[in-house]
Design a protein around this motif. Structure first.
Motif, mmCIF file in Angstrom:
data_model
loop_
_atom_site.group_PDB
_atom_site.id
_atom_site.type_symbol
_atom_site.label_atom_id
_atom_site.label_comp_id
_atom_site.label_asym_id
_atom_site.label_seq_id
_atom_site.Cartn_x
_atom_site.Cartn_y
_atom_site.Cartn_z
ATOM 1 N N ILE A 84 0.846 -1.206 0.000
ATOM 2 C CA ILE A 84 0.000 0.000 0.000
ATOM 3 C C ILE A 84 0.876 1.249 0.000
ATOM 4 O O ILE A 84 0.581 2.227 -0.694
ATOM 5 N N LEU A 85 1.983 1.211 0.755
ATOM 6 C CA LEU A 85 2.842 2.402 0.802
ATOM 7 C C LEU A 85 3.500 2.656 -0.540
ATOM 8 O O LEU A 85 3.662 3.811 -0.964
ATOM 9 N N ILE A 86 3.872 1.573 -1.255
ATOM 10 C CA ILE A 86 4.446 1.755 -2.595
ATOM 11 C C ILE A 86 3.405 2.360 -3.529
ATOM 12 O O ILE A 86 3.699 3.265 -4.319
ATOM 13 N N PHE A 87 2.170 1.879 -3.406
ATOM 14 C CA PHE A 87 1.081 2.426 -4.231
ATOM 15 C C PHE A 87 0.893 3.921 -3.973
ATOM 16 O O PHE A 87 0.824 4.724 -4.912
ATOM 17 N N THR A 88 0.877 4.322 -2.691
ATOM 18 C CA THR A 88 0.675 5.741 -2.415
ATOM 19 C C THR A 88 1.894 6.562 -2.835
ATOM 20 O O THR A 88 1.736 7.709 -3.249
ATOM 21 N N SER A 89 3.109 5.972 -2.761
ATOM 22 C CA SER A 89 4.286 6.701 -3.231
ATOM 23 C C SER A 89 4.177 6.997 -4.723
ATOM 24 O O SER A 89 4.469 8.108 -5.173
ATOM 25 N N ILE A 90 3.721 5.984 -5.495
ATOM 26 C CA ILE A 90 3.582 6.190 -6.940
ATOM 27 C C ILE A 90 2.509 7.241 -7.215
ATOM 28 O O ILE A 90 2.689 8.127 -8.063
ATOM 29 N N LEU A 91 1.394 7.169 -6.471
ATOM 30 C CA LEU A 91 0.309 8.139 -6.679
ATOM 31 C C LEU A 91 0.797 9.556 -6.378
ATOM 32 O O LEU A 91 0.552 10.495 -7.148
ATOM 33 N N PHE A 92 1.529 9.709 -5.267
ATOM 34 C CA PHE A 92 2.070 11.027 -4.905
ATOM 35 C C PHE A 92 3.029 11.532 -5.973
ATOM 36 O O PHE A 92 2.997 12.705 -6.351
ATOM 37 N N VAL A 128 -4.712 6.797 6.795
ATOM 38 C CA VAL A 128 -5.647 5.736 7.144
ATOM 39 C C VAL A 128 -4.912 4.414 7.330
ATOM 40 O O VAL A 128 -5.159 3.667 8.291
ATOM 41 N N VAL A 129 -3.966 4.122 6.422
ATOM 42 C CA VAL A 129 -3.257 2.843 6.484
ATOM 43 C C VAL A 129 -2.423 2.749 7.754
ATOM 44 O O VAL A 129 -2.430 1.722 8.443
ATOM 45 N N PHE A 130 -1.716 3.829 8.113
ATOM 46 C CA PHE A 130 -0.883 3.768 9.316
ATOM 47 C C PHE A 130 -1.739 3.613 10.560
ATOM 48 O O PHE A 130 -1.383 2.887 11.489
ATOM 49 N N SER A 131 -2.894 4.297 10.615
ATOM 50 C CA SER A 131 -3.723 4.149 11.810
ATOM 51 C C SER A 131 -4.315 2.753 11.883
ATOM 52 O O SER A 131 -4.705 2.301 12.953
ATOM 53 N N ARG A 132 -4.393 2.056 10.762
ATOM 54 C CA ARG A 132 -4.974 0.706 10.780
ATOM 55 C C ARG A 132 -3.934 -0.356 11.091
ATOM 56 O O ARG A 132 -4.244 -1.346 11.758
ATOM 57 N N TYR A 133 -2.700 -0.168 10.657
ATOM 58 C CA TYR A 133 -1.712 -1.239 10.767
ATOM 59 C C TYR A 133 -0.798 -1.089 11.970
ATOM 60 O O TYR A 133 -0.149 -2.046 12.341
ATOM 61 N N THR A 134 -0.680 0.106 12.540
ATOM 62 C CA THR A 134 0.292 0.285 13.614
ATOM 63 C C THR A 134 -0.413 0.573 14.925
ATOM 64 O O THR A 134 -1.631 0.659 14.987
ATOM 65 N N ASN A 135 0.398 0.739 15.979
ATOM 66 C CA ASN A 135 -0.134 0.790 17.336
ATOM 67 C C ASN A 135 -0.595 2.177 17.756
ATOM 68 O O ASN A 135 -0.414 2.567 18.890
ATOM 69 N N THR A 173 -7.360 8.312 15.184
ATOM 70 C CA THR A 173 -6.571 9.506 14.860
ATOM 71 C C THR A 173 -6.389 9.682 13.357
ATOM 72 O O THR A 173 -6.607 10.770 12.811
ATOM 73 N N GLY A 174 -5.988 8.606 12.676
ATOM 74 C CA GLY A 174 -5.720 8.711 11.244
ATOM 75 C C GLY A 174 -6.946 9.126 10.466
ATOM 76 O O GLY A 174 -6.886 10.009 9.614
ATOM 77 N N GLN A 175 -8.079 8.513 10.788
ATOM 78 C CA GLN A 175 -9.277 8.833 10.005
ATOM 79 C C GLN A 175 -9.762 10.244 10.288
ATOM 80 O O GLN A 175 -10.247 10.934 9.389
ATOM 81 N N ILE A 176 -9.609 10.695 11.554
ATOM 82 C CA ILE A 176 -10.056 12.055 11.873
ATOM 83 C C ILE A 176 -9.219 13.077 11.107
ATOM 84 O O ILE A 176 -9.747 14.015 10.494
ATOM 85 N N PHE A 177 -7.899 12.863 11.073
ATOM 86 C CA PHE A 177 -7.094 13.841 10.348
ATOM 87 C C PHE A 177 -7.263 13.705 8.846
ATOM 88 O O PHE A 177 -7.118 14.691 8.107
ATOM 89 N N ALA A 178 -7.639 12.501 8.374
ATOM 90 C CA ALA A 178 -7.966 12.364 6.955
ATOM 91 C C ALA A 178 -9.207 13.188 6.609
ATOM 92 O O ALA A 178 -9.241 13.853 5.566
#
Lengths: 169, 102
Positions: free
Chosen positions: B7-15, B47-54, B59-64
């Motif tokens: 997912i991070l590679i995908f978002t890097s390419i999109l960015f 969103v991905v970081f708030s879902r996969y990490t501790n 938090t992630g979705q609110i700031f999204a």
């Protein structure tokens, strides 16, 4: 069950591919109206990514705000401007090829960075529903919420002031 | 679930695609479109970081959500500026708008 999991994985990668395809359309097509339609494709793909991450609230917001609101604004402005489909007008400036080379280096760097970082992952994925988001907005995150609404009001008044035609004296 | 790195590679390419568009487009609305792409890539990362990490998963979705609102503000103000420039200068191409240069 295994087959369903495999199919859903393939579906997510297909969504990634469609989103990147829409993004490439959005930045390379000559006609700016077609580029806006490519942006619609990319934004719908991002909404599908949100749904696949079980962030249904964000997916709904994405479709409502971006695909509804921002696309209407962009297409409205595109319709107001002339010389859109003219093939003699260049659509990119002289930085195009240096930018392309730099972007390829950036992609390679970011991919290497992502692959080599030791991520501290949690064993179980967390899910969250819209009710919890609303409660957090009214609880711990009430200050960012209020500041965002203030910025929204100021910016919209500013946009109206900038875009209005001259006052009759 | 698919691994985090994909997912991070995908978002890097999109960015990066968005950054290329912002650097190479002449049309002002095209630059706005590219900026929206970059904001979307950053949003998926939140969103991905708030879902996969501790972290706290809210938090992630609110700031999204806040970033989506700010992107809408940026589009509204940017398009108002585009309209105003077009009314005064009769052009929409970023290299022809040079009244602040002399």
């Amino acid at each position: 069950m295994e087959i369903i999991l495999a199919i859903s994985k393939i579906g997510i990668y297909a969504i990634f591919g469609i989103t990147i395809l829409g993004a490439i359309f959005a930045v390379t097509l000559r006609n700016i109206f077609h580029a806006a339609l490519g942006l619609v494709l990319a934004l719908l793909g991002v909404a599908a990514v949100y749904f696949s991450m079980e962030a249904e609230f964000l997916g709904a917001i994405q479709i409502l705000l971006y695909v509804g609101g921002i696309m209407t604004l962009i297409i409205f402005v595109v319709m107001l401007t002339s010389r859109i489909g003219d093939r003699t007008v260049p659509t990119s400036n002289h930085q195009r090829y240096p930018a392309l080379v730099g972007i390829l280096f950036l992609i390679a760097f970011l991919i290497r960075l992502v692959r080599e970082t030791p991520w501290q992952l949690k064993a179980e994925l967390s899910t969250i529903d819209a009710i919890t988001i609303g409660k957090e907005f009214m609880g711990a995150y009430v200050l960012p919420f209020e500041i965002t609404s203030l910025v929204l009001v100021v910016a919209l008044i500013g946009a109206i002031v900038i875009a209005r035609s001259d006052l009759k004296k | 679930m698919i691994p985090l790195t994909h997912i991070l590679i995908f978002t890097s390419i999109l960015f990066s695609i968005g950054l290329y568009g912002a650097l190479s487009r002449r049309h002002v609305v095209g630059i706005l479109i590219a900026v929206e792409l970059m904001l979307n890539a950053a949003n998926i990362n939140l969103v991905v970081f708030s879902r996969y990490t501790n972290t706290n998963p809210a938090t992630g979705q609110i700031f999204a959500v806040i970033i989506i609102v700010l992107a809408a503000i940026a589009a509204a103000v940017g398009l108002a500026i585009v309209l105003s420039i077009y009314r005064n200068q009769k052009t929409i191409y970023s290299d022809e708008i040079d009244i602040l240069k002399w």
